[in-house]
Design a protein around this motif. Structure first.
Motif, PDB file in Angstrom:
ATOM      1  N   TYR A 114       0.810  -1.212   0.000  1.00 26.01           N
ATOM      2  CA  TYR A 114       0.000   0.000   0.000  1.00 26.01           C
ATOM      3  C   TYR A 114       0.853   1.276   0.000  1.00 26.01           C
ATOM      4  O   TYR A 114       0.318   2.378  -0.056  1.00 26.01           O
ATOM      5  CB  TYR A 114      -0.921   0.018   1.223  1.00 26.01           C
ATOM      6  N   SER A 115       2.157   1.121   0.111  1.00 29.78           N
ATOM      7  CA  SER A 115       3.039   2.289   0.117  1.00 29.78           C
ATOM      8  C   SER A 115       3.186   2.833  -1.302  1.00 29.78           C
ATOM      9  O   SER A 115       3.406   2.064  -2.247  1.00 29.78           O
ATOM     10  CB  SER A 115       4.422   1.925   0.667  1.00 29.78           C
ATOM     11  N   SER A 116       3.085   4.119  -1.435  1.00 27.46           N
ATOM     12  CA  SER A 116       3.262   4.723  -2.751  1.00 27.46           C
ATOM     13  C   SER A 116       4.749   4.789  -3.084  1.00 27.46           C
ATOM     14  O   SER A 116       5.590   4.914  -2.187  1.00 27.46           O
ATOM     15  CB  SER A 116       2.656   6.126  -2.780  1.00 27.46           C
ATOM     16  N   PRO A 117       5.098   4.698  -4.364  1.00 24.59           N
ATOM     17  CA  PRO A 117       6.515   4.835  -4.751  1.00 24.59           C
ATOM     18  C   PRO A 117       7.097   6.177  -4.293  1.00 24.59           C
ATOM     19  O   PRO A 117       8.286   6.257  -3.934  1.00 24.59           O
ATOM     20  CB  PRO A 117       6.473   4.746  -6.281  1.00 24.59           C
ATOM     21  N   GLU A 118       6.250   7.216  -4.279  1.00 22.69           N
ATOM     22  CA  GLU A 118       6.718   8.543  -3.860  1.00 22.69           C
ATOM     23  C   GLU A 118       7.138   8.549  -2.395  1.00 22.69           C
ATOM     24  O   GLU A 118       8.116   9.210  -2.022  1.00 22.69           O
ATOM     25  CB  GLU A 118       5.626   9.585  -4.097  1.00 22.69           C
ATOM     26  N   SER A 119       6.409   7.826  -1.556  1.00 25.05           N
ATOM     27  CA  SER A 119       6.755   7.788  -0.131  1.00 25.05           C
ATOM     28  C   SER A 119       8.148   7.209   0.077  1.00 25.05           C
ATOM     29  O   SER A 119       8.954   7.749   0.846  1.00 25.05           O
ATOM     30  CB  SER A 119       5.721   6.958   0.647  1.00 25.05           C
ATOM     31  N   LEU A 120       8.442   6.118  -0.613  1.00 29.25           N
ATOM     32  CA  LEU A 120       9.755   5.491  -0.468  1.00 29.25           C
ATOM     33  C   LEU A 120      10.853   6.387  -1.033  1.00 29.25           C
ATOM     34  O   LEU A 120      11.897   6.588  -0.385  1.00 29.25           O
ATOM     35  CB  LEU A 120       9.772   4.134  -1.165  1.00 29.25           C
ATOM     36  N   SER A 121      10.632   6.946  -2.210  1.00 24.55           N
ATOM     37  CA  SER A 121      11.667   7.790  -2.813  1.00 24.55           C
ATOM     38  C   SER A 121      11.904   9.052  -1.991  1.00 24.55           C
ATOM     39  O   SER A 121      13.045   9.520  -1.866  1.00 24.55           O
ATOM     40  CB  SER A 121      11.291   8.142  -4.253  1.00 24.55           C
ATOM     41  N   ASP A 122      10.835   9.605  -1.392  1.00 22.13           N
ATOM     42  CA  ASP A 122      11.007  10.800  -0.551  1.00 22.13           C
ATOM     43  C   ASP A 122      11.767  10.464   0.725  1.00 22.13           C
ATOM     44  O   ASP A 122      12.593  11.261   1.191  1.00 22.13           O
ATOM     45  CB  ASP A 122       9.641  11.398  -0.200  1.00 22.13           C
ATOM     46  N   ALA A 123      11.491   9.294   1.310  1.00 25.81           N
ATOM     47  CA  ALA A 123      12.230   8.876   2.506  1.00 25.81           C
ATOM     48  C   ALA A 123      13.707   8.702   2.190  1.00 25.81           C
ATOM     49  O   ALA A 123      14.584   9.096   2.977  1.00 25.81           O
ATOM     50  CB  ALA A 123      11.643   7.579   3.055  1.00 25.81           C
ATOM     51  N   GLN A 124      13.990   8.132   1.022  1.00 26.91           N
ATOM     52  CA  GLN A 124      15.395   7.936   0.621  1.00 26.91           C
ATOM     53  C   GLN A 124      16.081   9.277   0.352  1.00 26.91           C
ATOM     54  O   GLN A 124      17.246   9.470   0.724  1.00 26.91           O
ATOM     55  CB  GLN A 124      15.445   7.047  -0.624  1.00 26.91           C
ATOM     56  N   GLU A 125      15.352  10.212  -0.267  1.00 27.03           N
ATOM     57  CA  GLU A 125      15.928  11.538  -0.512  1.00 27.03           C
ATOM     58  C   GLU A 125      16.225  12.258   0.801  1.00 27.03           C
ATOM     59  O   GLU A 125      17.266  12.913   0.947  1.00 27.03           O
ATOM     60  CB  GLU A 125      14.973  12.366  -1.364  1.00 27.03           C
ATOM     61  N   LEU A 126      15.302  12.146   1.755  1.00 32.65           N
ATOM     62  CA  LEU A 126      15.510  12.745   3.078  1.00 32.65           C
ATOM     63  C   LEU A 126      16.802  12.220   3.697  1.00 32.65           C
ATOM     64  O   LEU A 126      17.619  13.000   4.216  1.00 32.65           O
ATOM     65  CB  LEU A 126      14.318  12.431   3.982  1.00 32.65           C
ATOM     66  N   CYS A 127      16.994  10.906   3.645  1.00 29.85           N
ATOM     67  CA  CYS A 127      18.191  10.312   4.245  1.00 29.85           C
ATOM     68  C   CYS A 127      19.454  10.781   3.531  1.00 29.85           C
ATOM     69  O   CYS A 127      20.480  11.038   4.169  1.00 29.85           O
ATOM     70  CB  CYS A 127      18.084   8.792   4.224  1.00 29.85           C
ATOM     71  N   ARG A 128      19.393  10.893   2.213  1.00 33.30           N
ATOM     72  CA  ARG A 128      20.563  11.402   1.479  1.00 33.30           C
ATOM     73  C   ARG A 128      20.876  12.839   1.893  1.00 33.30           C
ATOM     74  O   ARG A 128      22.045  13.201   2.088  1.00 33.30           O
ATOM     75  CB  ARG A 128      20.304  11.334  -0.032  1.00 33.30           C
ATOM     76  N   ASN A 129      19.829  13.646   2.031  1.00 35.40           N
ATOM     77  CA  ASN A 129      20.036  15.042   2.419  1.00 35.40           C
ATOM     78  C   ASN A 129      20.690  15.156   3.792  1.00 35.40           C
ATOM     79  O   ASN A 129      21.451  16.097   4.061  1.00 35.40           O
ATOM     80  CB  ASN A 129      18.717  15.794   2.424  1.00 35.40           C
ATOM     81  N   LEU A 130      20.372  14.222   4.671  1.00 37.30           N
ATOM     82  CA  LEU A 130      20.893  14.247   6.040  1.00 37.30           C
ATOM     83  C   LEU A 130      22.183  13.438   6.189  1.00 37.30           C
ATOM     84  O   LEU A 130      22.771  13.427   7.275  1.00 37.30           O
ATOM     85  CB  LEU A 130      19.849  13.687   7.012  1.00 37.30           C
ATOM     86  N   SER A 131      22.587  12.749   5.132  1.00 35.73           N
ATOM     87  CA  SER A 131      23.757  11.838   5.187  1.00 35.73           C
ATOM     88  C   SER A 131      23.533  10.714   6.186  1.00 35.73           C
ATOM     89  O   SER A 131      24.455  10.283   6.897  1.00 35.73           O
ATOM     90  CB  SER A 131      25.039  12.619   5.533  1.00 35.73           C
ATOM     91  N   VAL A 132      22.292  10.241   6.235  1.00 35.74           N
ATOM     92  CA  VAL A 132      21.918   9.121   7.101  1.00 35.74           C
ATOM     93  C   VAL A 132      21.742   7.872   6.245  1.00 35.74           C
ATOM     94  O   VAL A 132      21.106   7.919   5.180  1.00 35.74           O
ATOM     95  CB  VAL A 132      20.600   9.429   7.851  1.00 35.74           C
ATOM     96  N   LYS A 133      22.294   6.759   6.678  1.00 34.93           N
ATOM     97  CA  LYS A 133      22.141   5.502   5.951  1.00 34.93           C
ATOM     98  C   LYS A 133      20.702   5.018   6.049  1.00 34.93           C
ATOM     99  O   LYS A 133      20.133   4.936   7.136  1.00 34.93           O
ATOM    100  CB  LYS A 133      23.087   4.438   6.512  1.00 34.93           C
ATOM    101  N   CYS A 134      20.119   4.686   4.905  1.00 33.06           N
ATOM    102  CA  CYS A 134      18.733   4.206   4.871  1.00 33.06           C
ATOM    103  C   CYS A 134      18.717   2.756   4.400  1.00 33.06           C
ATOM    104  O   CYS A 134      19.269   2.429   3.344  1.00 33.06           O
ATOM    105  CB  CYS A 134      17.899   5.067   3.930  1.00 33.06           C
TER     106      CYS A 134
END
Length: 448
Positions: free
Chosen positions: A223-243
């Motif tokens: 039920y997760s949208s592709p946008e939700s996953l890609s946005d979570a991954q972008e957030l982690c990249r912006n913060l330099s946090v491993k996802c």
């Protein structure tokens, strides 16, 4: 050599304070003024100085320790405090101590704890006042050292201070850092959904402990949208946090298969939605155990208030970082965190909130718009307004107001089992709330 001891006179017995259960108060006859190098010094302990009800509100105290000491000749009073932070508390203290120093024509030195313990955050903000003027001001939300020379003339200009959300940010970062440090953790884990709540918690955690010490888990389902996953991954990249991505579909399918017999003939409902949340809770707790990472929960005050959360699912964790922030305040804080550098993707901020536990689900399928929900909760829980008053002041229907109040009251059993939530308001869910889980409530029709 101990030359003088003094017991606290005024023992608070409201909200998070339960001092009379554990201590006996001193009495005003025990208050002494100490002569030291020509100065007459009096000591008060925290609540002892909260004696002006025009500023503090009703306290019901019969003893005014500050007046007693001044009548005994004190020209300098030191207040040693562990006064927890809440919104507007810093400015309230300043008004109180300025007034006391002016009223009694004294120097008033306020020395407050800096740091956090459990859900309470102590902001420091120690200060020196003289005859109604602020002479020196220590840093807030960090340890600081000031020297006050009684023979020196001070021309201190107070800064405008932090705005409300800057204070909240500093408080929550301190709360995370001290909770982790004092419990022996150097790392934290956060489940990231691509939603605003987990984005804000992850950003605060990275600021508190360093991005290299944060484990982010994205756990998409069918039920997760592709946008939700890609946005979570972008957030982690912006913060330099491993996802790390851990899909839950196969586990969810397996559990449904195991339950197929006992659930035979029954339609899918909230049970299956909660199973998904609990799978994610299981994954998060496993990672927390294996990597010795402090698990941070991501529920906000609005959702916790009305029970829009899953026990042993998204509520799993050791510390509830934004449990005292309404959803509308979470968006305010996100805007602040994005100043200078937009670490939280705009899609996360703009997307309609959704738990994504069924097809097309949106929070507003179950709840009213958050700006309205937050107003109702605040008026009922923090301002002690009656349903009639809430209806009159918000223009909401009787059915909506009663429905929200019912949800607030009925969710008590969930809140009893939640992780401690960092406290930044005068009325938080948690240690200061003393309401029973089992209670008989009546919601009669209201005439307005």
């Amino acid at each position: 050599i101990i030359k003088y001891t003094q017991n606290k006179i005024l023992l608070p017995e409201y909200d998070v304070f339960e001092e009379r259960r554990h201590y006996l108060p001193g009495n005003e006859n025990s208050l002494k003024v100490i002569d030291f190098k020509g100065l007459k010094i009096g000591f008060t302990i925290c609540e002892d100085a909260w004696v002006d009800e025009e500023i503090t509100g009703p306290r019901g105290y019969e003893t005014d320790a500050v007046s007693v000491l001044c009548n005994k000749g004190a020209d300098l009073i030191i207040n040693i405090a562990a006064s927890p932070y809440s919104r507007n508390k810093i400015s309230l203290r300043q008004r109180l101590f300025q007034k006391l120093s002016q009223k009694h024509n004294i120097v008033f030195i306020y020395v407050n704890q800096a740091g956090a313990n459990d859900d309470l955050i102590f902001d420091g903000s120690s200060a020196v006042y003289k005859n109604g003027r602020l002479l020196l001001q220590a840093e807030s939300f960090k340890e600081d050292l000031l020297f006050y020379d009684t023979e020196k003339t001070y021309n201190f200009t107070a800064s405008s201070g932090q705005n409300r959300m800057h204070e909240v940010r500093s408080a929550l970062v301190l709360g995370i850092r001290d909770y982790a440090g004092k419990t022996g953790f150097t790392r934290a884990a956060v489940g990231v959904s691509g939603g605003i709540d987990s984005a804000v918690v992850l950003t605060l955690a990275a600021e508190a402990l360093g991005p290299e010490n944060i484990l982010a888990l994205a756990m998409p389902s069918e039920y997760s949208s592709p946008e939700s996953l890609s946005d979570a991954q972008e957030l982690c990249r912006n913060l330099s946090v491993k996802c790390t991505e851990l899909p839950i579909h196969s586990v969810f399918t397996g559990i449904k298969s195991s339950l197929a017999g006992i659930f035979s003939g029954l339609s899918e409902d909230i049970t299956e939605e909660n199973i998904q949340a609990r799978i994610r809770g299981l994954f998060l707790m496993a990672v927390s155990n294996k990597f010795r990472a402090l698990l941070l929960t991501t529920g906000n005050k609005s959702e916790i208030g009305v029970g829009y959360c899953t026990l042993y699912g998204d509520t799993c964790g050791a510390l509830a970082v934004i449990a005292d922030l309404y959803k509308t305040e979470v968006y305010e804080l996100a805007a602040l965190l994005n100043r200078g550098s937009a670490v939280i993707p705009q899609n996360i901020i703009c997307r309609a909130p959704s738990a994504e536990l069924r097809t097309g689900q949106k929070d507003q399928d179950t709840l009213p718009p958050y700006d309205l929900l937050d107003r109702i909760i605040k008026k009922y829980y923090e301002e002690y307004k009656s349903p009639q008053q809430i209806i009159a002041e918000t223009g909401c229907s009787e059915n909506l107001v009663i429905d929200i109040i019912k949800k607030l009251d009925q969710a008590e059993y969930k809140r009893y089992q939640l992780a401690p939530g960092l406290r930044i308001s005068e009325k938080a869910f948690g240690s200061g709330r003393k309401f029973p889980v089992v209670k008989k409530l009546s919601y009669r029709s209201i005439n307005v």
